[in-house]
Write a protein that holds these residues in place. Structure first.
Motif, PDB file in Angstrom:
ATOM      1  N   VAL A  54       0.835  -1.207   0.000  1.00 43.45           N
ATOM      2  CA  VAL A  54       0.000   0.000   0.000  1.00 43.45           C
ATOM      3  C   VAL A  54       0.867   1.252   0.000  1.00 43.45           C
ATOM      4  N   ASN A  55       1.889   1.239   0.840  1.00 38.11           N
ATOM      5  CA  ASN A  55       2.782   2.398   0.917  1.00 38.11           C
ATOM      6  C   ASN A  55       3.597   2.572  -0.354  1.00 38.11           C
ATOM      7  N   ALA A  56       3.921   1.459  -1.024  1.00 36.69           N
ATOM      8  CA  ALA A  56       4.648   1.557  -2.291  1.00 36.69           C
ATOM      9  C   ALA A  56       3.815   2.318  -3.323  1.00 36.69           C
ATOM     10  N   ILE A  57       2.519   2.066  -3.320  1.00 33.10           N
ATOM     11  CA  ILE A  57       1.626   2.787  -4.230  1.00 33.10           C
ATOM     12  C   ILE A  57       1.595   4.275  -3.870  1.00 33.10           C
ATOM     13  N   ILE A  58       1.562   4.562  -2.568  1.00 30.30           N
ATOM     14  CA  ILE A  58       1.557   5.958  -2.128  1.00 30.30           C
ATOM     15  C   ILE A  58       2.864   6.651  -2.510  1.00 30.30           C
ATOM     16  N   VAL A  59       3.983   5.931  -2.384  1.00 31.57           N
ATOM     17  CA  VAL A  59       5.287   6.486  -2.766  1.00 31.57           C
ATOM     18  C   VAL A  59       5.275   6.910  -4.229  1.00 31.57           C
ATOM     19  N   ILE A  60       4.700   6.065  -5.083  1.00 27.17           N
ATOM     20  CA  ILE A  60       4.611   6.401  -6.509  1.00 27.17           C
ATOM     21  C   ILE A  60       3.697   7.609  -6.708  1.00 27.17           C
ATOM     22  N   ALA A  61       2.581   7.636  -5.979  1.00 22.30           N
ATOM     23  CA  ALA A  61       1.632   8.750  -6.112  1.00 22.30           C
ATOM     24  C   ALA A  61       2.264  10.072  -5.681  1.00 22.30           C
ATOM     25  N   ILE A  62       3.161  10.032  -4.705  1.00 18.82           N
ATOM     26  CA  ILE A  62       3.815  11.246  -4.218  1.00 18.82           C
ATOM     27  C   ILE A  62       4.594  11.935  -5.327  1.00 18.82           C
ATOM     28  N   GLN A  63       5.058  11.158  -6.306  1.00 19.00           N
ATOM     29  CA  GLN A  63       5.876  11.739  -7.367  1.00 19.00           C
ATOM     30  C   GLN A  63       5.093  12.713  -8.235  1.00 19.00           C
TER      31      GLN A  63
END
Length: 367
Positions: A54-63
């Motif tokens: 879930v956090n990996a998806i958020i990390v990508i979204a942060i970009q």
């Protein structure tokens, strides 16, 4: 954007993060499988894996977000931090003599963990306009008060470890902001002289931890038990370790908190000196890359953000490894990306997402 991510991401940071989390999940599985049927995945492994994804998806979204916008939100973020820490005092749940958590359905969150990253953002905004201007106590005092309020709230939970992380972040960021070294010397000297007075504000169990750090044998079956078992576990692993699921201290539950605070001891026992060195090298590379991002950043705000993240990771690694090897008192600070913990993992992953964002936008301005 996808092309920019593929081209401009700092892939060293990405690879080190993924390898560290994978190592942590394996170590958590080994430390907790003894209470399961055979070698099936424990609930903790499943939960840690799900939150990583879930956090990996958020990390990508942060970009997709311009991190400079965080500057405009810093006041709201500071208020949110204070509200979260005050909420713990009102509706928080207690465990192990401390009130640090808030229960939201099946999930237990620790606001003090999230507040570390939030305060890095707030401090970056605060110090941005004070670069090379911290030359006197009058100029430093507003910064101390600003950071001191949430630090005292965390210390009161009580959570000495996280409050020390706040201080480490503050020191790292003010150093990069160009604080006058004479001022640092005076503050450090005063801190050393006043340190004995700090003994009287510590809780009884915190005093005991310091005493058993100096001599674990004064209470080998009580406060000193953690340190003694941790050193036995790490020492017995020798060079190559006993193999996954093959440890004795962790598998037979002699080692307390073997999936959280003392996960490094599990790695030392089961993967040996070689496993410990590999984990430390991965952490070192992550910290090194955060320093490089800060050094090569083209704006002050991004430089301070990267510095704060690097300071946080550095201090947490030093303290966690230090306490598991017996060279520092036990403070309950988890090992970044390795120890089990939803709040800690989320905070660290969001920090990595922000660091990658800074690194990517740095290249945009460079070229």
């Amino acid at each position: 954007m996808w092309q920019r991510i593929w081209r401009d991401w700092d892939w060293t940071i990405v690879i080190c993060t993924v390898l560290l989390v994978a190592t942590g999940i394996i170590a958590i599985g080994s430390a907790t499988h003894v209470n399961q049927d055979g070698l099936q995945l424990s609930d903790l492994v499943t939960r840690q894996t799900i939150f990583f994804l879930v956090n990996a998806i958020i990390v990508i979204a942060i970009q997709w977000i311009d991190y400079h916008k965080l500057r405009d939100w810093s006041n709201a973020i500071y208020v949110l931090t204070i509200v979260m820490l005050l909420a713990v005092m009102v509706v928080g749940t207690s465990a192990l003599g401390a009130q640090r958590w808030i229960q939201i359905g099946p999930i237990t969150i620790q606001p003090s963990e999230f507040s570390k990253l939030l305060m890095i953002i707030c401090m970056a905004k605060l110090l941005e306009s004070r670069i090379n201007k911290l030359n006197s106590f009058k100029e430093l005092l507003p910064c101390v008060i600003y950071v001191g309020i949430p630090t005292l709230l965390v210390f009161n939970q009580p959570d000495l470890g996280t409050s020390l992380v706040y201080m480490a972040i503050f020191i790292g960021m003010t150093f990069v902001a160009g604080i006058r070294m004479r001022l640092v010397q005076i503050v450090a000297g005063a801190a050393v002289l006043l340190a004995p007075l700090g003994w009287f504000v510590l809780k009884e169990y915190q005093k005991q931890r310091i005493l058993v750090f100096l001599n674990p044998d004064i209470d080998p079956f009580g406060s000193g038990y953690h340190i003694i078992q941790s050193k036995i576990a790490i020492g017995s692993g020798m060079i190559l370790g006993k193999g996954l699921f093959g440890g004795t201290q962790s598998q037979l539950n002699f080692l307390p908190e073997n999936h959280t605070d003392f996960i490094f001891s599990v790695i030392g026992e089961e993967l040996g000196f070689i496993g410990c060195v590999i984990v430390l090298l991965l952490l070192f590379m992550l910290i090194y890359r955060s320093i490089r991002v800060a050094y090569s950043c083209n704006d002050t705000f991004g430089m301070l953000l990267a510095t704060g993240i690097g300071s946080m990771l550095t201090f947490e690694v030093l303290v966690n490894v230090g306490m598991t090897t017996g060279i520092m008192p036990v403070t309950g600070i988890p090992l970044p990306f390795i120890s089990y913990g939803v709040s800690a993992l989320t905070t660290n992953m969001l920090s990595i997402g922000l660091l990658l964002n800074i690194a990517m936008q740095r290249k945009k301005y460079m070229f």
